[in-house]
Design an enzyme around this catalytic site. Structure first.
Site: not given
Ligand code: G3P
Ligand code: MG
Length: 252
Positions: A16, A58, A43, A118, A45
């Site tokens: 993440h 993020h 993952e 994302e 952002d």
């Molecule tokens: O994509 C899953 C997760 O990353 C969503 O929450 O706020 O960590 O981007 P966030």
């Molecule tokens: Mg995310």
């Protein structure tokens, strides 16, 4: 007419924001750490700078991860590329920058990582963020590698991803599951549904599978939570810290 994407095979564990517990989030160091841990997917952002350069970031504001005032949407890439996004996390990471999406792709390809990109639009830039990020990704991503997964909380962004890359898999991300989730996933041609880990109940997981989608839960950092979700049939756990989850998998 392009065929809808097939249900995607997700890994049991996905990093993440890189691996956010172990390296500063959304940095190249984070991507490399994920690879060093043996993860195959990660993952992160993607947000636009003021001048529309897609970067890994993020928050709407720069403060938490760079210590600077201001908003990403009001800062040009020329300034963003000199920010330090590592020092806040640990002095060992001082100097780790905010990577452009282009820089991130170079590392992903070198490390053999598959990304869950994302799309994180700042207000009003749902479609623009996709229009900047996806053609760039398509130009850089080799056709012989499994494609990136494109995901977003923004329905507009997922729809734009479908228009620009109909053959790449997509996912809708939600914190709370709307009553019409099935219709939304179908309308967007999603291959996956990324749901908050507290929503990962067995009946819902079964229904999502029946709708032809894989299920991933975020953000899962505890062993017992991981075990419970895997028992309920969740396909993929998105985590800041793979260690405790690997223990859960071994014990399962
Ligand atoms: O994509 C899953 C997760 O990353 C969503 O929450 O706020 O960590 O981007 P966030
Ligand atoms: Mg995310």
């Amino acid at each position: 007419m392009t065929a809808p994407p097939e249900r995607i095979a997700l890994p049991r564990i996905m990093g993440h924001r890189g691996v956010a517990a172990l390296a500063p989030e959304n940095t190249l160091a984070g991507l490399r750490s994920a690879a060093r841990l043996g993860l195959s997917w990660v993952e992160f952002d993607v947000m636009l700078t003021r001048d529309a350069v897609p970067v890994l970031f993020h928050d709407k504001t720069l403060r938490r991860t760079t210590g600077r005032p201001g908003r990403m949407a009001e800062t040009d890439y020329a300034a963003v590329k000199d920010l330090d996004a590592g020092a806040w996390f640990h002095p060992d990471f001082a100097g780790a920058g905010v990577p452009s999406l282009e820089q991130a792709v170079e590392v992903l390809l070198a490390e053999g990582l598959r990304p869950n990109v994302e799309i994180k639009p700042t207000p009003g830039r749902d479609v623009e963020t996709v229009e900047r990020a996806v053609p760039l990704l398509r130009a850089l991503w080799p056709a012989d590698r499994p494609p990136p997964l494109l995901s977003s909380y923004s329905v507009m962004s997922v729809a734009a991803a479908r228009a620009l890359a109909p053959d790449w898999p997509r996912a809708l991300v939600v914190d709370t599951v709307p009553a019409d989730w099935r219709a939304r996933l179908e309308a967007l041609g999603c291959a996956c549904f990324h749901i908050h880990h507290l929503r990962g109940r067995e009946k819902l997981v079964r229904e999502i599978h029946r709708a032809g989608c894989a299920v991933s839960c975020f953000t899962v950092n505890r062993k017992r939570r991981a075990q419970a979700l895997l028992d309920r049939g969740v396909d993929c756990l998105i985590t800041d810290d793979p260690g405790p989850l690997e223990v859960a998998l071994q014990e399962a």
